[in-house]
Design an enzyme around this catalytic site. Structure first.
Site, PDB file in Angstrom:
ATOM      1  N   ARG A 161       0.882  -1.179   0.000  1.00 58.72           N
ATOM      2  CA  ARG A 161       0.000   0.000   0.000  1.00 58.72           C
ATOM      3  C   ARG A 161       0.908   1.214   0.000  1.00 58.72           C
ATOM      4  O   ARG A 161       1.700   1.394   0.939  1.00 58.72           O
ATOM      5  CB  ARG A 161      -0.896  -0.024   1.244  1.00 58.72           C
ATOM      6  N   HIS A 177      -7.308   0.870  -6.364  1.00 57.36           N
ATOM      7  CA  HIS A 177      -7.504  -0.022  -5.210  1.00 57.36           C
ATOM      8  C   HIS A 177      -8.140  -1.322  -5.731  1.00 57.36           C
ATOM      9  O   HIS A 177      -9.295  -1.629  -5.461  1.00 57.36           O
ATOM     10  CB  HIS A 177      -8.402   0.669  -4.179  1.00 57.36           C
ATOM     11  N   GLN A 184      -9.829  -4.105  -3.555  1.00 59.13           N
ATOM     12  CA  GLN A 184     -11.150  -3.663  -3.107  1.00 59.13           C
ATOM     13  C   GLN A 184     -12.193  -3.959  -4.193  1.00 59.13           C
ATOM     14  O   GLN A 184     -13.290  -4.449  -3.903  1.00 59.13           O
ATOM     15  CB  GLN A 184     -11.109  -2.157  -2.809  1.00 59.13           C
ATOM     16  N   ASP A 237     -17.465   6.700  -1.468  1.00 62.26           N
ATOM     17  CA  ASP A 237     -16.212   6.610  -0.704  1.00 62.26           C
ATOM     18  C   ASP A 237     -15.976   7.993  -0.087  1.00 62.26           C
ATOM     19  O   ASP A 237     -16.673   8.966  -0.429  1.00 62.26           O
ATOM     20  CB  ASP A 237     -15.057   6.212  -1.646  1.00 62.26           C
ATOM     21  N   CYS A 291     -16.460   1.265   0.625  1.00 59.80           N
ATOM     22  CA  CYS A 291     -15.268   0.453   0.911  1.00 59.80           C
ATOM     23  C   CYS A 291     -14.845   0.553   2.374  1.00 59.80           C
ATOM     24  O   CYS A 291     -14.161  -0.331   2.878  1.00 59.80           O
ATOM     25  CB  CYS A 291     -14.128   0.880   0.001  1.00 59.80           C
ATOM     26  N   ARG A 332     -13.413  -8.913   1.486  1.00 55.53           N
ATOM     27  CA  ARG A 332     -12.015  -8.519   1.248  1.00 55.53           C
ATOM     28  C   ARG A 332     -11.099  -9.736   1.431  1.00 55.53           C
ATOM     29  O   ARG A 332     -10.140  -9.934   0.697  1.00 55.53           O
ATOM     30  CB  ARG A 332     -11.590  -7.391   2.200  1.00 55.53           C
TER      31      ARG A 332
END
Ligand code: CP
Ligand code: NVA
Length: 297
Positions: free
Chosen positions: A95, A122, A125, A213, A253, A281
């Site tokens: 990340r 992402h 996700q 988001d 998310c 996830r």
């Protein structure tokens, strides 16, 4: 060697296969006797835990590494950290702030690199999101997804994933927060045609999935006040959800800011599938790791 830096790295058939592998109740111990390095430059609740558990379920050993520990480009170059981690691990997840860090890692790595979130994408996700839509609504093809808010890393990967799965995608963002023309061109080349609008109601009308988001992503904290002003009117509330289809679900998310991008009554209400998303996830990460190990032979 296959890496997973963005959903566009996969063909639609490969994306679909990963979703199917994610549902395998008895996965092979594809990581037995090896490690999976998980390097984080930013905080994480879901991605780290989901990835660690997925590695354990495949018989491997997750190795969490905070960025300060290895000092990317300070104590040692990104390239040398990558080469080092590849000596002990079958896969490296990272990340990062800059997407280019992942590209540098992929350039030199002897093992697959997985994007666990960058400023641009992402994709793990998005895998979990499509798994969740399939779980919640029974199919993907032919459904409509409305994304309301910042056309950020999450929105980009989601638009690729949904488009690739035969869904129609509408994105409602204020001026200055839309997908760039170059991103749209790349998406169109892969058969994804998200429709951008400025009115959230227009995006949500008749949609099967309403997704949002945060307005301020990690690393953008200095812009939070400006963004709160710019995103006024983009909160997903019950009034907006009333424009969606009768069976529509709400997705996010997480982490969420109740009272900003989403009203508490929506995210904590009956249409919300955010905890199924969080659970998925882990399943999606396991499916991805299985597929990457298949590819690595
Ligand atoms: N959705 C998500 O990536 O959550 P974390 O930032 O907590 O990992
Ligand atoms: N867009 C958010 C997603 C967090 C999971 C961020 O980048 O901070």
């Amino acid at each position: 060697m296959r890496h997973f830096l963005e959903v566009e790295d996969l063909k639609p058939s490969e994306f679909a296969r990963i979703l199917n592998l994610a549902g395998d109740p008895n996965p092979p111990q594809a990581l037995a006797g090896t490690g999976a390095a998980l390097l984080f430059e930013k905080p994480s609740a879901r991605t780290r835990s989901a990835a660690e558990m997925a590695v354990v379920q495949l018989g491997g050993h997750p190795v969490y590494i905070g960025a300060a520990e290895v000092g990317l480009d300070q104590r040692e170059s990104v390239e040398d950290v990558t080469r080092t981690l590849a000596c002990y691990n079958a896969v490296i997840g990272a990340r990062v702030f800059a997407h280019s860090t992942l590209e540098r890692m992929a350039e030199v790595s002897e093992v697959p690199i997985v994007n666990l979130l960058s400023d641009e994408a992402h994709p793990t996700q998005a895998l979990a999101d499509l798994l969740t839509i399939r779980d919640a609504l029974g199919a993907l093809e032919g459904l409509t997804l409305a994304y309301v808010g910042d056309a950020n890393n999450v929105a980009r990967s989601l638009a690729y994933a949904a488009g690739m799965s035969g869904m129609a995608v509408r994105i409602a963002s204020p001026e200055g927060y839309t997908l760039s023309e170059s991103v749209l061109r790349r998406m169109r080349r892969r058969g994804c045609e998200p429709v951008q609008v400025s009115n959230p109601e227009k995006a949500v009308r008749g949609a099967d999935v309403v997704y949002t988001d945060v307005w301020t992503s990690m690393g953008q904290e200095d812009e939070a006040d400006q963004r709160r002003q710019d995103f006024a009117g983009f909160t997903v509330n019950r009034r907006l959800m009333a424009h969606a289809s009768a069976g529509a679900v709400f997705m996010h998310c997480l982490p969420a800011h109740r009272g900003e991008e989403v009203e508490a009554k929506v995210i904590d209400g009956p249409r919300s599938r955010v905890w199924l998303q969080a659970t998925n996830r882990m399943h999606a990460a396991r499916g991805l790791l299985l597929w990457l190990m298949e590819q690595a032979g």
